[in-house]
Design an enzyme around this catalytic site. Structure first.
Site, short mmCIF file in Angstrom:
data_model
loop_
_atom_site.label_atom_id
_atom_site.label_comp_id
_atom_site.label_asym_id
_atom_site.label_seq_id
_atom_site.Cartn_x
_atom_site.Cartn_y
_atom_site.Cartn_z
N ASP A 40 -5.80 2.52 -1.52
CA ASP A 40 -4.48 1.71 -0.49
C ASP A 40 -5.00 2.23 1.17
OD1 ASP A 40 -2.27 0.44 0.62
OD2 ASP A 40 -1.78 2.39 0.82
N ASP B 237 -2.53 1.93 4.11
CA ASP B 237 -1.36 2.87 4.86
C ASP B 237 -1.19 3.66 4.05
OD1 ASP B 237 -1.94 0.99 6.32
OD2 ASP B 237 -0.32 -0.49 6.00
#
Length: 318
Positions: free
Chosen positions: A71, A73
């Protein structure tokens, strides 16, 4: 108990649009990776910090059926890529200050209130699409390179960067998986020397954005669909793969692989990870870092009042 449903085969919560978004992201990622392969072999990726944490016992060197999915962010980068990108577009007069303030407020809500309200998500998506509509993909890619240098390069978590590098050093492929536009995610992956990126695919015709998406944002179940589709296309064994995220929204993706990691986890993911004995890593300097990092990154004076309001609302709801 509901979250444990992700340990069983798919796809009760995966809508047709999630599947479409995931498959589109996988197709775009494979195409971009193939185009960039020679550049990645010769380019010099950004350097990781000398103070990176210890490497895990995993990954297994030489296992070409294993890969890692990160991922973006608050896992690889402090803050949200789309908001850093928005700052850069605002600086270049793509939109008005009030729109930047609204983007920042939406991000504060997501992170501080601990919910991702469907209406807020729809509003954020529509706002972003309206900004890029009519612009050429090549133009946004060129600007994205500049924005990375201006706002993103210094926000990479050294610890997570070291984890990604460990997979690369073991001869494995490493992919970003994010709701950010695939073009933005691809730029970040290139700069970090990663294999490629799975991101939200915006429709374009003859190289010009139409203002529509292919499927839906690559978020939650759609991320899992993208990873599943890419693994099938690349001949990967998901049980030998790893996934890394900070958010409980990515439990579907994390549950697909044999080696899930919770990185800078939110409260729900931390609880879930501990219950299932997943590995945890926290690279924040303090427990409040997750709550203040993204609003601070927005760099909007008007955000201060909005952040305070969101905090107050969050406290009342607890």
């Amino acid at each position: 108990m509901a979250a444990l449903g992700w340990l069983t085969p798919r796809r009760r919560s995966a809508t047709a649009r999630s599947v479409l978004a995931g498959e589109a992201a996988a197709e775009a990622a494979r195409k971009t990776s193939a185009e960039d392969e020679s550049a990645l072999l010769t380019g010099a990726p950004d350097q990781a910090s000398d103070q990176a944490p210890e490497e895990p016992a995993f990954p297994v060197a030489g296992d070409d059926r294993a890969a890692a999915f990160f991922d973006l962010d608050n896992t690889v980068m402090q803050g949200a890529a789309i908001f850093h990108f928005g700052r850069g577009l605002y600086k270049r007069k793509f939109f008005e200050r009030r729109e930047l303030t609204r983007f920042a407020w939406q991000q504060a809500w997501f992170r501080l209130a601990g919910v991702e309200d469907p209406e807020h998500m729809q509003d954020a998506r529509d706002s972003a699409l309206s900004i890029v509509k009519g612009h050429r993909v090549s133009e946004l890619m060129s600007i994205g390179e500049e924005i990375y240098d201006e706002y993103m390069a210094d926000r990479i978590w050294p610890g997570t960067r070291a984890l990604a590098q460990a997979h690369l050093d073991a001869g494995q492929r490493v992919w970003l998986v994010t709701a950010a536009p695939v073009e933005t995610a691809t730029i970040i992956a290139r700069r970090l020397g990663l294999t490629g990126a799975l991101g939200t695919v915006a429709e374009s015709v003859d190289g010009v954005y139409t203002g529509r998406l292919v499927g839906e944002p690559l978020h939650g179940p759609a991320k899992a669909e993208a990873v599943r589709a890419l693994a099938a296309a690349e001949g990967l064994d998901l049980e030998r793969c790893a996934a890394y995220s900070d958010s409980h929204n990515d439990i579907p993706m994390l549950s697909l692989v044999g080696h899930p990691y919770a990185i800078n986890p939110d409260t729900k993911l931390r609880k879930h990870a501990r219950a299932l004995d997943w590995r945890l890593r926290d690279y924040r300097t303090g427990r409040k870092a997750a709550k203040v990092g993204i609003p601070a990154a927005a760099g909007v004076g008007a955000l201060a009042g909005g952040t305070a309001a969101a905090l107050a609302l969050h406290r009342r709801r607890r």
